[in-house]
Motif scaffolding. Structure first.
Motif, PDB file in Angstrom:
ATOM      1  N   ALA A  63       0.838  -1.212  -0.023  1.00 34.98           N
ATOM      2  CA  ALA A  63       0.119   0.432  -0.030  1.00 34.98           C
ATOM      3  C   ALA A  63       0.750   0.807   0.114  1.00 34.98           C
ATOM      4  N   ALA A  64       2.079   1.624   0.782  1.00 37.50           N
ATOM      5  CA  ALA A  64       3.115   2.358   0.721  1.00 37.50           C
ATOM      6  C   ALA A  64       3.447   2.720  -0.598  1.00 37.50           C
ATOM      7  N   SER A  65       4.246   1.810  -1.535  1.00 37.19           N
ATOM      8  CA  SER A  65       4.547   1.604  -2.074  1.00 37.19           C
ATOM      9  C   SER A  65       3.842   2.219  -3.595  1.00 37.19           C
ATOM     10  N   GLY A 113      -4.274  10.672  -1.807  1.00 38.97           N
ATOM     11  CA  GLY A 113      -5.954  11.547  -0.509  1.00 38.97           C
ATOM     12  C   GLY A 113      -6.472  10.491  -1.080  1.00 38.97           C
ATOM     13  N   GLY A 114      -6.893   9.197  -2.005  1.00 37.65           N
ATOM     14  CA  GLY A 114      -8.223   9.105  -2.542  1.00 37.65           C
ATOM     15  C   GLY A 114      -8.052   7.587  -1.456  1.00 37.65           C
ATOM     16  N   ARG A 115      -9.047   6.504  -0.873  1.00 44.33           N
ATOM     17  CA  ARG A 115      -8.781   5.647  -0.683  1.00 44.33           C
ATOM     18  C   ARG A 115      -8.423   4.099  -1.340  1.00 44.33           C
ATOM     19  N   LEU A 116      -7.742   4.200  -1.041  1.00 44.13           N
ATOM     20  CA  LEU A 116      -6.715   2.983  -1.377  1.00 44.13           C
ATOM     21  C   LEU A 116      -7.477   1.789  -0.743  1.00 44.13           C
ATOM     22  N   GLN A 117      -7.588   0.249  -1.106  1.00 40.86           N
ATOM     23  CA  GLN A 117      -7.674  -0.904  -1.052  1.00 40.86           C
ATOM     24  C   GLN A 117      -7.021  -2.202  -2.146  1.00 40.86           C
ATOM     25  N   VAL A 118      -6.117  -2.465  -0.915  1.00 41.62           N
ATOM     26  CA  VAL A 118      -5.121  -3.513  -1.963  1.00 41.62           C
ATOM     27  C   VAL A 118      -5.572  -5.326  -0.896  1.00 41.62           C
ATOM     28  N   LEU A 119      -5.465  -5.490  -2.286  1.00 42.85           N
ATOM     29  CA  LEU A 119      -5.476  -7.615  -1.753  1.00 42.85           C
ATOM     30  C   LEU A 119      -4.590  -8.094  -2.375  1.00 42.85           C
ATOM     31  N   GLY A 120      -3.779  -8.478  -1.609  1.00 44.06           N
ATOM     32  CA  GLY A 120      -2.658  -8.966  -1.638  1.00 44.06           C
ATOM     33  C   GLY A 120      -2.148 -10.209  -0.565  1.00 44.06           C
ATOM     34  N   HIS A 121      -1.071 -10.384  -0.660  1.00 42.19           N
ATOM     35  CA  HIS A 121      -0.479 -12.341   0.018  1.00 42.19           C
ATOM     36  C   HIS A 121       1.030 -11.976   0.437  1.00 42.19           C
ATOM     37  N   HIS A 122       1.534 -13.285   0.716  1.00 46.31           N
ATOM     38  CA  HIS A 122       2.616 -12.125   1.147  1.00 46.31           C
ATOM     39  C   HIS A 122       3.802 -12.871   0.418  1.00 46.31           C
ATOM     40  N   TRP A 123       3.233 -12.997  -1.085  1.00 46.40           N
ATOM     41  CA  TRP A 123       4.254 -13.751  -2.277  1.00 46.40           C
ATOM     42  C   TRP A 123       3.877 -11.943  -3.022  1.00 46.40           C
ATOM     43  N   HIS A 124       3.427 -11.303  -3.132  1.00 45.92           N
ATOM     44  CA  HIS A 124       3.565  -9.993  -3.681  1.00 45.92           C
ATOM     45  C   HIS A 124       4.120  -8.891  -3.818  1.00 45.92           C
ATOM     46  N   LEU A 131      -4.113  -7.070  -6.592  1.00 49.18           N
ATOM     47  CA  LEU A 131      -5.374  -7.037  -6.572  1.00 49.18           C
ATOM     48  C   LEU A 131      -5.616  -5.169  -6.335  1.00 49.18           C
ATOM     49  N   VAL A 132      -5.288  -4.212  -6.868  1.00 47.29           N
ATOM     50  CA  VAL A 132      -5.737  -2.820  -6.061  1.00 47.29           C
ATOM     51  C   VAL A 132      -6.673  -2.117  -6.257  1.00 47.29           C
ATOM     52  N   TRP A 133      -7.798  -0.923  -6.017  1.00 43.07           N
ATOM     53  CA  TRP A 133      -8.940  -0.745  -6.058  1.00 43.07           C
ATOM     54  C   TRP A 133      -8.445   1.430  -5.487  1.00 43.07           C
ATOM     55  N   LEU A 134      -9.177   1.511  -6.371  1.00 43.79           N
ATOM     56  CA  LEU A 134      -8.313   3.835  -5.987  1.00 43.79           C
ATOM     57  C   LEU A 134     -10.046   4.284  -5.855  1.00 43.79           C
ATOM     58  N   ALA A 162     -12.419   1.818  -7.403  1.00 43.47           N
ATOM     59  CA  ALA A 162     -12.339   2.066  -8.924  1.00 43.47           C
ATOM     60  C   ALA A 162     -11.487   1.133  -9.426  1.00 43.47           C
ATOM     61  N   PRO A 163     -11.382  -0.187 -10.035  1.00 40.65           N
ATOM     62  CA  PRO A 163     -10.074  -1.162  -9.813  1.00 40.65           C
ATOM     63  C   PRO A 163      -9.009  -0.452 -10.660  1.00 40.65           C
ATOM     64  N   VAL A 164      -7.464  -0.687 -10.106  1.00 40.41           N
ATOM     65  CA  VAL A 164      -5.880   0.207 -10.558  1.00 40.41           C
ATOM     66  C   VAL A 164      -5.530  -1.148 -11.687  1.00 40.41           C
ATOM     67  N   ARG A 165      -5.273  -0.928 -13.286  1.00 42.52           N
ATOM     68  CA  ARG A 165      -4.896  -1.506 -13.872  1.00 42.52           C
ATOM     69  C   ARG A 165      -3.291  -1.146 -13.832  1.00 42.52           C
ATOM     70  N   GLU A 166      -3.163  -2.369 -14.374  1.00 43.86           N
ATOM     71  CA  GLU A 166      -1.174  -2.548 -14.561  1.00 43.86           C
ATOM     72  C   GLU A 166      -0.451  -1.618 -12.819  1.00 43.86           C
TER      73      GLU A 166
END
Length: 135
Positions: free
Chosen positions: A23-25, A35-46, A58-61, A64-68
């Motif tokens: 999330a910091a990266s 300032g946007g609301r960031l949501q991250v779905l990940g695991h220890h290998w990400h 998977l990331v949303w801002l 809205a899904p963040v691509r790439e």
């Protein structure tokens, strides 16, 4: 670490760490939307590039899904482990700092005991647990 804390009888309700690093990266890479609301779905290998792009975090801002996502994490993934550990330590310290002040926290957190995590989490009305050792 979580299994050790659990064995000591301490309440483990989530992890902190890898998803906080991601999330910091991502926040740094998405500077214009800081300032946007960031949501991250990940695991220890990400924190590392997955072998298959379909296995990327998977990331949303702002909903809205963040691509790439891979290119957004390129600098973090290329950093020396010591640098990543320093960032992880810093962002990990933010959660307990917010909890002890009673602030509402909206973040992404790893699941407990090595389970996948990063769920959008809201922590509020936090109460202290009695920290007792199991006998």
């Amino acid at each position: 670490m979580n299994p050790l804390l659990r064995k000591l009888g301490l309440p483990v309700f989530c992890g902190v760490g890898n998803v906080a690093l991601l999330a910091a990266s991502l926040r740094e890479s998405l500077r214009s939307a800081r300032g946007g609301r960031l949501q991250v779905l990940g695991h220890h290998w990400h924190p590392h590039t997955p072998g298959d792009a379909s296995d990327e975090a998977l990331v949303w801002l702002d909903g809205a899904p963040v691509r790439e996502v891979g290119p957004l994490l390129r600098r973090q993934r290329a950093a020396a482990r010591s640098e990543s550990n320093a960032v992880t330590g810093h962002v990990t310290a933010l959660l307990p700092a917010d909890l002890v002040t009673g602030r509402e926290v909206r973040t992404s957190l790893p699941g407990p005991l090595g389970l996948p995590g990063g769920y959008p989490v809201r922590i509020h009305g936090w109460r202290r647990w009695p920290l007792r050792r199991r006998r």
